[in-house]
Scaffold this motif. Structure first.
Motif, PDB file in Angstrom:
ATOM      1  N   GLY A  49     -26.309  78.565-124.605  1.00 29.91           N
ATOM      2  CA  GLY A  49     -25.101  78.895-125.250  1.00 29.91           C
ATOM      3  C   GLY A  49     -24.001  79.711-124.780  1.00 29.91           C
ATOM      4  N   GLY A  50     -23.448  80.633-125.393  1.00 32.28           N
ATOM      5  CA  GLY A  50     -22.559  81.424-124.652  1.00 32.28           C
ATOM      6  C   GLY A  50     -21.066  81.205-124.728  1.00 32.28           C
ATOM      7  N   ALA A  51     -20.219  82.110-124.418  1.00 32.62           N
ATOM      8  CA  ALA A  51     -18.820  82.338-124.753  1.00 32.62           C
ATOM      9  C   ALA A  51     -18.256  82.337-123.345  1.00 32.62           C
ATOM     10  N   TYR A  52     -17.152  82.902-123.211  1.00 33.98           N
ATOM     11  CA  TYR A  52     -16.383  83.270-122.123  1.00 33.98           C
ATOM     12  C   TYR A  52     -17.178  83.752-120.845  1.00 33.98           C
ATOM     13  N   GLY A  53     -17.799  84.863-121.142  1.00 31.32           N
ATOM     14  CA  GLY A  53     -18.379  85.582-120.297  1.00 31.32           C
ATOM     15  C   GLY A  53     -19.383  84.520-119.471  1.00 31.32           C
ATOM     16  N   THR A  54     -20.157  83.775-120.230  1.00 33.84           N
ATOM     17  CA  THR A  54     -21.444  83.067-120.020  1.00 33.84           C
ATOM     18  C   THR A  54     -20.636  81.868-119.187  1.00 33.84           C
ATOM     19  N   LEU A  55     -19.406  81.625-119.341  1.00 33.53           N
ATOM     20  CA  LEU A  55     -18.496  80.380-118.760  1.00 33.53           C
ATOM     21  C   LEU A  55     -18.301  81.181-117.254  1.00 33.53           C
ATOM     22  N   SER A  56     -17.890  82.257-117.303  1.00 34.18           N
ATOM     23  CA  SER A  56     -17.711  82.763-115.897  1.00 34.18           C
ATOM     24  C   SER A  56     -18.807  83.164-115.049  1.00 34.18           C
ATOM     25  N   GLU A  57     -19.983  83.226-115.649  1.00 32.76           N
ATOM     26  CA  GLU A  57     -21.204  83.383-114.747  1.00 32.76           C
ATOM     27  C   GLU A  57     -21.412  81.904-114.507  1.00 32.76           C
ATOM     28  N   ILE A  58     -21.459  80.910-115.318  1.00 40.73           N
ATOM     29  CA  ILE A  58     -21.565  79.291-114.757  1.00 40.73           C
ATOM     30  C   ILE A  58     -20.858  79.391-113.587  1.00 40.73           C
ATOM     31  N   ALA A  59     -19.415  79.512-113.617  1.00 38.81           N
ATOM     32  CA  ALA A  59     -18.559  79.031-112.794  1.00 38.81           C
ATOM     33  C   ALA A  59     -18.819  79.704-111.199  1.00 38.81           C
ATOM     34  N   MET A  60     -19.039  81.068-111.398  1.00 39.42           N
ATOM     35  CA  MET A  60     -19.357  81.743-110.126  1.00 39.42           C
ATOM     36  C   MET A  60     -20.621  81.413-109.640  1.00 39.42           C
ATOM     37  N   ALA A  61     -21.594  81.146-110.382  1.00 36.68           N
ATOM     38  CA  ALA A  61     -22.849  80.589-109.650  1.00 36.68           C
ATOM     39  C   ALA A  61     -22.828  79.372-109.090  1.00 36.68           C
TER      40      ALA A  61
END
Lengths: 165, 165, 165, 165
Positions: free
Chosen positions: A104-116
């Motif tokens: 799931g997740g919101a913007y914080g999660t999206l930033s982590e996906i993108a940086m990974a």
């Protein structure tokens, strides 16, 4: 002494989540521990807390890398890293993982996906952001199996020092 | 002495970009400077270099917040901040801005968009990631006008110290 | 376009300081600006504010790299970088400088002196911590002259990306 | 589930150290583990490696918070956090600890001592920098006993989010 560095898998997701996401996250944590890997997460509530509960309940190690101080930690962390770095701690969470599982997740999660993905770290997603490069998985079992397989095969996914970004 | 803090607007985009993106970025930089705002960016090539060239060519100040050392800077930065923070510098770029303009971009740009939105900082996009919350703009003129208007009206978009993430 | 990267000199010192330290810091800021260099500092009060006042009063650029949000900035910063990094921002302050001038100061200043020396960045001190490697100076004039001379001769003092620490 | 957060004690010291410092560091690591605390360190060689060897040899958990990538880790870390933050990782090491024990050390160690003291975290020193506020100890036994006693009595030494620096 380790012949190989410990396998570390991160879960990323929101501090506020649905009951279904919580169940999934707890199962992800449990299976990461059962695979002998260390669980890395942001150390707070919701998806992070459920995953820590699953991992430590199965006898594993759960590491919570917090944006602020110790008081933010959920009570199931084996180790807490209160970084004081604010949102920049998201970069540390994914840097510490050989593979990332997003629930799931919101913007914080999206930033982590993108940086990974930027760092070349594989990302497995369960009902999360649909971003090219994220491998969609049906459930916790599939995500952990694929994450363990990938991270175990290639421990070179973590950032090398000095790598250009 | 400033009665109000200086208006600072970030441009985010890739170090490798198309010729069209470069033209757009240069125009964004120029118009930010003409609006009397400071340009914040990642300080490297591509979109970042073009924006710095536009800003300093119009007499403005261009700040490059680099992941590594000074040698990564493009030659059009007025000020360089070689952070040594690696990818965590992406958090610093958006933290320093009252509004963010995204031009094209890949995973690094996506992480900056996501962290900006997480921090409550408005994001204006030109031919970039389609993420809920990003305000799509036609061109440099529209993006800068809206960014200046928003950031100027509300300088409270930057992260407050101690804000929970 | 810059043929050479801009010369950047940091001042470090406490947010609470004596009147004498304030006079010294303001003179350091003024002379850095008169030398055509950019002033880097932590952006807060005391020594930092006095230096920013000196630099901008002489027509120079003063950059404040803050631990938290914009509201911490003193009113004399030309550019503010509200990093949200907490005390880790001390590392960014010294990474951004070709030379560091320390005026008085407490533990925060000591950490900046230590990290600068660790990174191979020259440190000039006025009535500050007596640490081997810090070049003791009589006054603002001597410190700025030596800092400009050193930083201008060798712009390689900033951390290279990937350098082992 | 933890009723109280885990007790975490950091050791700081140089990657290149004397044989005596190595013996001391290994004993510090062993006693931290025997006290049921988690060892936090910078994860590299010298003092850090010896402490990790002591802690894991006694069945404890050793956490290595690295400046760069996983390849920098010594082989005795239970958990590695390859932050990619460069020297700013020194701030994370001390932020994660309820007390810090310094053994010998050079500029990097000095920066960690200074940041710990700045954050209000008690520092116990064995043959290290003589800085006001550092509690000089005779040997590993005294340092660990005092660190455990202090950190266990007051888990409020870690930085609170939003604390002014």
């Amino acid at each position: 002494m380790n012949d190989t560095p410990p396998l570390q898998i991160a879960i990323v997701g929101a501090a506020s989540c649905t009951g279904d996401e919580e169940l999934t996250a707890e199962e992800v944590g449990r299976q990461i521990a059962q695979a002998g890997a260390v669980l890395i997460c942001g150390g707070r509530g919701g998806v992070m807390e459920a995953a820590c509960r699953g991992a430590t309940g199965a006898g594993g190690i759960a590491v919570g890398i917090l944006p602020g101080g110790m008081e933010e930690a959920n009570p199931f962390c084996t180790v807490t890293i209160p970084t004081g770095l604010g949102i920049a701690r998201n970069a540390v969470v994914v840097s510490a993982a050989g593979a990332v599982i997003a629930v799931g997740g919101a913007y914080g999660t999206l930033s982590e996906i993108a940086m990974a993905l930027k760092l070349g770290c594989p990302v497995f997603g369960i009902q999360t952001w649909k971003i090219p490069g994220v491998v969609a998985c049906m459930d916790a079992g599939e995500a952990v199996a694929r994450a363990v397989s990938t991270a175990g095969r290639d421990t070179g996914n973590v950032p090398k020092s000095g790598e250009s970004q």
